[in-house]
Each structure stands twice: as structure tokens, then as C-alpha cells.
Design a protein around this motif. Structure first.
Motif, short mmCIF file in Angstrom:
data_model
loop_
_atom_site.label_atom_id
_atom_site.label_comp_id
_atom_site.label_asym_id
_atom_site.label_seq_id
_atom_site.Cartn_x
_atom_site.Cartn_y
_atom_site.Cartn_z
N LEU A 147 0.82 -1.21 0.00
CA LEU A 147 0.00 0.00 0.00
C LEU A 147 0.86 1.27 0.00
O LEU A 147 0.43 2.31 -0.49
N ALA A 148 2.09 1.17 0.53
CA ALA A 148 2.99 2.32 0.50
C ALA A 148 3.26 2.78 -0.92
O ALA A 148 3.50 3.97 -1.16
N ASN A 149 3.22 1.86 -1.88
CA ASN A 149 3.44 2.22 -3.27
C ASN A 149 2.43 3.26 -3.75
O ASN A 149 2.78 4.22 -4.45
N PHE A 150 1.17 3.09 -3.36
CA PHE A 150 0.14 4.01 -3.81
C PHE A 150 0.27 5.37 -3.13
O PHE A 150 0.01 6.41 -3.75
N ALA A 151 0.68 5.37 -1.86
CA ALA A 151 0.96 6.64 -1.20
C ALA A 151 2.08 7.38 -1.92
O ALA A 151 2.03 8.61 -2.08
N GLY A 152 3.10 6.64 -2.36
CA GLY A 152 4.19 7.25 -3.10
C GLY A 152 3.73 7.83 -4.42
O GLY A 152 4.17 8.92 -4.82
N TRP A 153 2.85 7.12 -5.11
CA TRP A 153 2.34 7.64 -6.39
C TRP A 153 1.56 8.93 -6.18
O TRP A 153 1.66 9.86 -6.98
N PHE A 154 0.76 8.97 -5.12
CA PHE A 154 0.02 10.21 -4.84
C PHE A 154 0.98 11.36 -4.58
O PHE A 154 0.82 12.47 -5.12
N LEU A 155 2.01 11.11 -3.78
CA LEU A 155 2.97 12.16 -3.45
C LEU A 155 3.73 12.62 -4.69
O LEU A 155 3.86 13.83 -4.95
N VAL A 156 4.23 11.69 -5.48
CA VAL A 156 5.04 12.04 -6.65
C VAL A 156 4.18 12.68 -7.73
O VAL A 156 4.58 13.67 -8.36
N GLY A 157 3.00 12.11 -7.98
CA GLY A 157 2.12 12.72 -8.97
C GLY A 157 1.77 14.14 -8.61
O GLY A 157 1.80 15.05 -9.45
N SER A 158 1.45 14.38 -7.33
CA SER A 158 1.14 15.73 -6.88
C SER A 158 2.35 16.65 -7.03
O SER A 158 2.21 17.82 -7.41
N ALA A 159 3.55 16.12 -6.76
CA ALA A 159 4.76 16.94 -6.86
C ALA A 159 5.05 17.34 -8.30
O ALA A 159 5.42 18.49 -8.57
N ILE A 160 4.87 16.42 -9.24
CA ILE A 160 5.09 16.76 -10.65
C ILE A 160 4.12 17.83 -11.10
O ILE A 160 4.49 18.82 -11.76
N VAL A 161 2.86 17.66 -10.75
CA VAL A 161 1.84 18.64 -11.14
C VAL A 161 2.13 19.99 -10.48
O VAL A 161 2.07 21.04 -11.14
N ARG A 162 2.46 19.97 -9.19
CA ARG A 162 2.69 21.24 -8.50
C ARG A 162 3.88 21.98 -9.07
O ARG A 162 3.86 23.22 -9.21
N ALA A 163 4.94 21.26 -9.41
CA ALA A 163 6.12 21.90 -10.01
C ALA A 163 5.76 22.57 -11.32
O ALA A 163 6.18 23.70 -11.60
N ASN A 164 4.95 21.90 -12.14
CA ASN A 164 4.55 22.49 -13.41
C ASN A 164 3.58 23.64 -13.22
O ASN A 164 3.59 24.61 -14.00
N GLN A 165 2.74 23.57 -12.20
CA GLN A 165 1.87 24.71 -11.90
C GLN A 165 2.69 25.92 -11.49
O GLN A 165 2.41 27.05 -11.90
N TRP A 166 3.72 25.70 -10.66
CA TRP A 166 4.57 26.80 -10.23
C TRP A 166 5.29 27.43 -11.43
O TRP A 166 5.35 28.66 -11.56
N LEU A 167 5.78 26.59 -12.33
CA LEU A 167 6.43 27.12 -13.53
C LEU A 167 5.43 27.84 -14.43
O LEU A 167 5.76 28.85 -15.05
N GLY A 168 4.21 27.31 -14.49
CA GLY A 168 3.18 27.97 -15.28
C GLY A 168 2.90 29.37 -14.77
O GLY A 168 2.74 30.32 -15.56
N ARG A 169 2.82 29.54 -13.45
CA ARG A 169 2.65 30.87 -12.86
C ARG A 169 3.82 31.78 -13.25
O ARG A 169 3.63 32.96 -13.56
N ALA A 170 5.03 31.22 -13.22
CA ALA A 170 6.21 32.01 -13.58
C ALA A 170 6.14 32.44 -15.04
O ALA A 170 6.48 33.58 -15.38
N PHE A 171 5.69 31.55 -15.92
CA PHE A 171 5.53 31.92 -17.33
C PHE A 171 4.49 33.02 -17.49
O PHE A 171 4.65 33.94 -18.30
#
Length: 274
Positions: A182-206
Motif C-alpha cells: 500500500l505504501a506504493n500508492f501513497a508514493g504515487w500520490f505524493l510524486v504525482g502531486s509533486a510533478i503537477v505542483r512543479a509544473n503549476q509553479w512554472l506555469g505561474r512564472a511563465f
């Protein structure tokens, strides 16, 4: 031919489905947000995914303890890093998959949280406010939707020795969900959210730099495309599952994908106003 190029071509030959999904991502992301943000999403998504996998196979975080098995495939396809044994290698295609998985989960979250206008009997157009495009609600919903993809993907990938994926990894301590911890799915949630958040932050910068999203002019079916890829990934993995005659796993996967499909149809095209 350089060894790295030879291994990359071997990856293309062995994993064509990954590159077909990646090509679909390039087309769809270009229509939704323009080339700049599309091309930025690739290295950001890959870097976050690769770092998370290296961390997990060395330290057990964020996916729990699992190990790759490069011996069978590292001489035929590209693993990163391929030039040293000091760091445990990760298959190139695996981290690459996070790019399109995170993107379609993000676009699904954006559409689920945005108003839509009907453009025809079956067509619609989504109007995305900045509060949705860059909001934390979208970040977390995208992380959840990406995790739901993995709920179907990971168990069938764990059976890779029974289909053309091959046995590329294993869990030293198999978990309760068809062998997946089950830890695998927690990791996917964390990493998926991190990828999206990083791109959202860059989008704001653009945006602040005067480079807003540049979607293409609306055309029939444009805003169906992200959902088409999202549910196409579900369908591919469920198809492999049933082909392996893993009926219970396949039915379980349908109970994961089905409600999301119904929610999408009701929430996005179903509520589109004229």
C-alpha cells in the motif's frame, strides 16, 4: 553507433506502447497549453519521477521497498544511469511514463473543476480559471487520479514476466493488493502531486513573464482528448489483465476506472451549458 543510442533504439523497439502514449501526450498537451509548457513538462516530470525511484530503491521512500532487475534487460534497452554501477539503474521508459500519466491526471482534474460550454450535441469546451489551473485543489485531485491509474497499472506490471513487459522489478515484501504494498500508492500520490505542483509553479512564472498558455484554436473533440488518453491508459492495462486471464484483478480494475468514467461524463460534458 554509440552505445547509448543503441540502447535507446532498443527501448523504442521493446516499449513501443510507452512512446505511443508519449506521442499522444505531445499532441494533446500542445492543443491544451502550447509548446512551451508541453516541452517543459517532460524534463520536470522525468526528473521528479527518476529521483523518486532512485530514492525508493535505495531508501524505501516514497514507494516502499522494491528493487529493479536490470540483468535481463540492461543490455537490450536504456537504463539510467547506464554508464556506472555506483547508482542502481532505473529503466528509462519507466520514469518517462510519469510524464504522460501526470499530465492526463492534471488535465482530468482541471476539467472536473472547471465550467464547460456545450459546442454541439456531443462536443464541449472547457473554460479554465487560473484559480483552477494553478490551485492546490487541482494538484491534489490530479495526484489522486494518477494514483487510481497505478491501482490498475502496478498489479499487472508486477506480472510482467507473463507478458511482453518482462520481469523488471519485484517487492522483497509483497503487499496485500495483488502483491503490491500500500505504501506504493501513497508514493504515487505524493510524486504525482509533486510533478503537477512543479509544473503549476512554472506555469505561474511563465504567466508573470508574459507567456500565458497558448492552446490551439478550439476544434471539434479538442477537450475530449485528455480524457481519451486517460481512459485509454486504463483500457490498455485492463486489456492486458484480462488477456492474462486475471479476471478478478480485471474486474477490480473496472470498479476503479468505471466510477471515474461516470463521474467525468456527468461532471464535464454532462453539465456543459449552452
Amino acid at each position: 553507433m554509440p552505445r547509448s543510442l543503441e540502447l535507446f533504439l532498443g527501448t523504442l523497439q521493446m516499449r513501443p506502447y510507452v512512446f505511443l502514449f508519449l506521442a499522444a501526450f505531445l499532441v494533446i498537451a500542445r492543443t491544451q497549453m502550447g509548446w512551451l509548457r508541453t516541452l517543459v513538462w517532460i524534463p520536470v516530470g522525468y526528473a521528479v519521477a527518476y529521483a523518486s525511484e532512485v530514492s525508493s530503491i535505495h531508501n524505501g521512500f516514497p514507494y516502499g521497498d522494491y528493487q529493479y532487475l536490470p540483468a535481463e534487460f540492461s543490455h537490450r534497452e536504456l537504463w539510467i544511469p547506464w554508464w556506472t554501477e555506483a547508482i542502481k539503474a532505473v529503466p528509462f521508459f519507466d520514469s518517462l511514463s510519469y510524464v504522460f500519466l501526470s499530465y492526463v491526471a492534471y488535465q482530468m482534474a482541471v476539467q472536473l473543476r472547471s465550467p464547460a460550454r456545450r459546442k454541439g450535441w456531443l462536443d464541449f469546451e472547457v473554460d479554465v480559471p487560473d484559480a483552477v489551473r494553478y490551485g492546490w485543489g487541482t494538484t491534489l485531485l490530479a495526484g489522486f487520479l494518477m494514483t487510481m491509474l497505478d491501482v490498475v497499472i502496478d498489479p499487472v506490471a508486477h506480472m510482467g514476466d507473463r507478458w511482453f513487459l518482462g520481469r523488471i522489478y519485484y517487492y522483497p515484501q509483497p503487499g496485500p493488493y495483488f502483491g503490491v504494498p500500500l505504501a506504493n500508492f501513497a508514493g504515487w500520490f505524493l510524486v504525482g502531486s509533486a510533478i503537477v505542483r512543479a509544473n503549476q509553479w512554472l506555469g505561474r512564472a511563465f504567466d508573470r513573464a508574459g507567456r500565458p498558455p497558448r492552446p490551439v484554436r478550439p476544434f471539434p473533440g479538442r477537450d475530449w482528448m485528455p480524457a481519451g488518453l486517460y481512459f485509454g491508459i486504463f483500457a490498455f492495462n485492463l486489456g492486458v489483465t484480462f488477456w492474462l486471464r486475471e479476471e478478478f484483478l480485471g474486474i477490480t480494475g473496472c470498479f476503479v476506472a468505471g466510477p471515474i468514467l461516470v463521474l467525468y461524463l456527468v461532471t464535464v460534458p454532462g453539465r456543459a451549458t449552452g
